[in-house]
Scaffold this motif. Sequence first.
Motif, mmCIF file in Angstrom:
data_model
loop_
_atom_site.group_PDB
_atom_site.id
_atom_site.type_symbol
_atom_site.label_atom_id
_atom_site.label_comp_id
_atom_site.label_asym_id
_atom_site.label_seq_id
_atom_site.Cartn_x
_atom_site.Cartn_y
_atom_site.Cartn_z
ATOM 1 N N VAL A 167 17.939 13.737 5.048
ATOM 2 C CA VAL A 167 16.604 13.591 5.650
ATOM 3 C C VAL A 167 15.579 13.218 4.570
ATOM 4 O O VAL A 167 14.762 12.308 4.759
ATOM 5 C CB VAL A 167 16.192 14.902 6.365
ATOM 6 C CG1 VAL A 167 14.703 14.902 6.679
ATOM 7 C CG2 VAL A 167 16.991 15.070 7.651
ATOM 8 N N LEU A 179 16.069 9.659 3.551
ATOM 9 C CA LEU A 179 15.555 8.768 4.599
ATOM 10 C C LEU A 179 14.039 8.605 4.470
ATOM 11 O O LEU A 179 13.512 7.486 4.521
ATOM 12 C CB LEU A 179 15.914 9.326 5.981
ATOM 13 C CG LEU A 179 15.301 8.617 7.184
ATOM 14 C CD1 LEU A 179 15.929 7.242 7.386
ATOM 15 C CD2 LEU A 179 15.472 9.452 8.462
ATOM 16 N N ILE A 180 13.345 9.723 4.290
ATOM 17 C CA ILE A 180 11.878 9.678 4.199
ATOM 18 C C ILE A 180 11.442 8.925 2.933
ATOM 19 O O ILE A 180 10.511 8.108 2.970
ATOM 20 C CB ILE A 180 11.299 11.114 4.227
ATOM 21 C CG1 ILE A 180 11.548 11.743 5.606
ATOM 22 C CG2 ILE A 180 9.811 11.111 3.922
ATOM 23 C CD1 ILE A 180 11.234 13.219 5.689
ATOM 24 N N PHE A 208 13.209 6.653 1.242
ATOM 25 C CA PHE A 208 13.574 5.242 1.437
ATOM 26 C C PHE A 208 12.527 4.549 2.308
ATOM 27 O O PHE A 208 12.060 3.447 2.009
ATOM 28 C CB PHE A 208 14.957 5.167 2.092
ATOM 29 C CG PHE A 208 15.229 3.905 2.853
ATOM 30 C CD1 PHE A 208 15.562 2.735 2.194
ATOM 31 C CD2 PHE A 208 15.140 3.886 4.249
ATOM 32 C CE1 PHE A 208 15.808 1.566 2.908
ATOM 33 C CE2 PHE A 208 15.373 2.727 4.952
ATOM 34 C CZ PHE A 208 15.703 1.560 4.285
ATOM 35 N N ASP A 209 12.137 5.233 3.366
ATOM 36 C CA ASP A 209 11.165 4.651 4.291
ATOM 37 C C ASP A 209 9.793 4.512 3.630
ATOM 38 O O ASP A 209 9.108 3.503 3.818
ATOM 39 C CB ASP A 209 11.068 5.535 5.537
ATOM 40 C CG ASP A 209 10.075 4.988 6.540
ATOM 41 O OD1 ASP A 209 10.303 3.873 7.028
ATOM 42 O OD2 ASP A 209 9.074 5.666 6.814
ATOM 43 N N ARG A 260 9.589 1.409 1.549
ATOM 44 C CA ARG A 260 9.682 0.103 2.209
ATOM 45 C C ARG A 260 8.618 -0.150 3.272
ATOM 46 O O ARG A 260 8.310 -1.301 3.580
ATOM 47 C CB ARG A 260 11.054 -0.032 2.883
ATOM 48 C CG ARG A 260 12.189 -0.268 1.915
ATOM 49 C CD ARG A 260 13.401 -0.744 2.674
ATOM 50 N NE ARG A 260 13.125 -1.874 3.546
ATOM 51 C CZ ARG A 260 13.192 -3.138 3.184
ATOM 52 N NH1 ARG A 260 13.506 -3.438 1.946
ATOM 53 N NH2 ARG A 260 12.938 -4.101 4.048
ATOM 54 N N SER A 261 8.082 0.914 3.852
ATOM 55 C CA SER A 261 7.189 0.726 5.002
ATOM 56 C C SER A 261 5.762 0.429 4.577
ATOM 57 O O SER A 261 5.393 0.615 3.412
ATOM 58 C CB SER A 261 7.199 1.990 5.867
ATOM 59 O OG SER A 261 8.465 2.190 6.402
ATOM 60 N N ALA A 262 4.989 -0.011 5.548
ATOM 61 C CA ALA A 262 3.558 -0.244 5.299
ATOM 62 C C ALA A 262 2.929 1.075 4.854
ATOM 63 O O ALA A 262 3.300 2.143 5.348
ATOM 64 C CB ALA A 262 2.906 -0.736 6.582
ATOM 65 N N LEU A 299 0.695 4.334 4.400
ATOM 66 C CA LEU A 299 0.001 5.168 5.391
ATOM 67 C C LEU A 299 -1.508 5.050 5.193
ATOM 68 O O LEU A 299 -1.994 4.981 4.064
ATOM 69 C CB LEU A 299 0.422 6.632 5.218
ATOM 70 C CG LEU A 299 1.867 6.969 5.603
ATOM 71 C CD1 LEU A 299 2.232 8.358 5.094
ATOM 72 C CD2 LEU A 299 2.032 6.901 7.110
ATOM 73 N N ARG A 320 -4.593 7.112 6.823
ATOM 74 C CA ARG A 320 -5.014 8.131 7.786
ATOM 75 C C ARG A 320 -6.312 7.759 8.499
ATOM 76 O O ARG A 320 -6.618 8.287 9.557
ATOM 77 C CB ARG A 320 -5.143 9.506 7.119
ATOM 78 C CG ARG A 320 -6.250 9.644 6.120
ATOM 79 C CD ARG A 320 -6.244 11.031 5.511
ATOM 80 N NE ARG A 320 -6.377 12.080 6.508
ATOM 81 C CZ ARG A 320 -7.547 12.509 6.987
ATOM 82 N NH1 ARG A 320 -8.665 11.970 6.545
ATOM 83 N NH2 ARG A 320 -7.586 13.469 7.877
ATOM 84 N N ALA A 331 -5.558 6.275 11.769
ATOM 85 C CA ALA A 331 -4.733 7.148 12.618
ATOM 86 C C ALA A 331 -5.347 7.251 14.013
ATOM 87 O O ALA A 331 -6.571 7.180 14.170
ATOM 88 C CB ALA A 331 -4.629 8.528 11.995
ATOM 89 N N PRO A 332 -4.509 7.416 15.021
ATOM 90 C CA PRO A 332 -5.027 7.558 16.385
ATOM 91 C C PRO A 332 -5.699 8.914 16.560
ATOM 92 O O PRO A 332 -5.542 9.805 15.716
ATOM 93 C CB PRO A 332 -3.757 7.465 17.241
ATOM 94 C CG PRO A 332 -2.662 7.944 16.354
ATOM 95 C CD PRO A 332 -3.031 7.530 14.965
ATOM 96 N N ALA A 366 6.971 3.541 22.553
ATOM 97 C CA ALA A 366 8.194 3.544 21.737
ATOM 98 C C ALA A 366 9.027 4.753 22.144
ATOM 99 O O ALA A 366 9.071 5.764 21.457
ATOM 100 C CB ALA A 366 7.837 3.607 20.255
ATOM 101 N N HIS A 367 9.676 4.644 23.279
ATOM 102 C CA HIS A 367 10.411 5.769 23.869
ATOM 103 C C HIS A 367 11.774 5.285 24.344
ATOM 104 O O HIS A 367 11.956 4.105 24.639
ATOM 105 C CB HIS A 367 9.608 6.344 25.051
ATOM 106 C CG HIS A 367 10.158 7.610 25.608
ATOM 107 N ND1 HIS A 367 11.053 7.626 26.660
ATOM 108 C CD2 HIS A 367 9.963 8.896 25.261
ATOM 109 C CE1 HIS A 367 11.381 8.886 26.924
ATOM 110 N NE2 HIS A 367 10.728 9.667 26.086
#
Lengths: 377, 61
Positions: free
Chosen positions: B15, B18-19, B21-22, B25-27, B29, B31, B34-35, B49-50
């Motif tokens: 886990v 994974l975090i 690695f993400d 690579r990801s855009a 964050l 805040r 944030a929604p 996204a479900h």
Amino acid sequence: MTVAAETGGAAAPTASVLTRAGLVAGALALALLVAGYAGGRYGLLLLIGLGFGIVLEGFRFGFAGPWRALITRRDPSGTLAQLVSIGLVALVAFPILDGAGGTVIGAHAPVGFAMVAGAFVFGAAMQVVMGCGSGTLVNAGSGNPVSLMALPFFALGSFAGAYHLLWWTSLGTLPVVVFEGTTGLLITLGALGAVAALLLALAAPGTRRIPRRLWIAAALLAGLAILNLVVAGQPWGVVYGLGLWAAKGASALGMDLSGSGFWGTPGNVERVADSLLTDVTSLTNLGIIGGAFLVAVWRSGLGQGLPDLPARAWVATIIAGFLLGYASRLAFGCNVGAFFSGISTGSLHGWAWFVAAFGGAFVGVRLRPLLGLEGRR
Amino acid sequence: MRTRRLTAGLTLTLVAALILFDAARSAPLDRFKAPPLIALGSGQAAGGAHCAALPREAARR
């Protein structure tokens, strides 16, 4: 979902107060970190996920195990608790969906050939590994080696199933049917009551009651599922997040996802590119793993020895793990996204999933001993 | 004897990997984009996204 209770007897050591305080502080700190860096909603969703994991593991509330008990011993208690929890969510979710004005959506999907077949295969596979969508996460978090082995293949299967989803739905899919409003709620509650009455009628003597711990778990799970709906704007789900993790890996390895009618859509391209700490199902999935780990350590349940399984059991676990993921995407969800959330938000596909997956569970119960997975401790 | 400490530790390691690695690579964050804390009544459409979501393009066929 684990046998933590068996190791939590008088002879088992208990975690110290310091350890337990550290667990709670660590969980809260992680949620605060996510809230601080990603946003308050995401921190809250991680907390909700932790709650799911704590309730599922702490009260040993599951899906695969109770279905097995129903099939093999005509003991409906666990399945009845599932129906109670779904009904409680429906009581709140239906009015919310009616008045949310598009800010909240249900788990609504069409019934189709592939959907029904996918649910059947999922039902069989979840009996083989004794782990459903949520159960695989919970069991992996509490150190179950079979679920740990199944989990990455579950994610790969979910990714692949979603990749091919539109081809499968093109084989024949009905329009989406949703029960809405007061009438829809009454139909849903009436159907849940009818299934419960049928189970009670078929139950073995002495099994016609829900244990207290499952009443509590059903209520807590319903509360968390409603919170998930209100905070995220969508119901509790599992398999989308797992497929997304594999999609991120595939993208990192240079795979072009634009050829997929699913992963190539703008919404999913954005999900793959954005942090998984901003993805609803990823956050609750991570929380479930963390919550189950927390309970296992709290109970000092990690001292249990690992099983010595034959090679064919591990091969079966890998195949069943992949099938769990692939089939749940064709079925528009697993026991959580389709059965629990689909029915509780009025989707007909949730009911179709229930019937088909239960049929598959009969096959899975018979396959499990043949594959060397029976008697695992 | 090997115990569940090994497998639970492996799960947490996976886990964490994974975090990380993400995160690499990801855009990044943000805040401030944030929604709202609660989706219900926020005025923003649900993301969708479900597991039950069929891409809109396919749903229109």
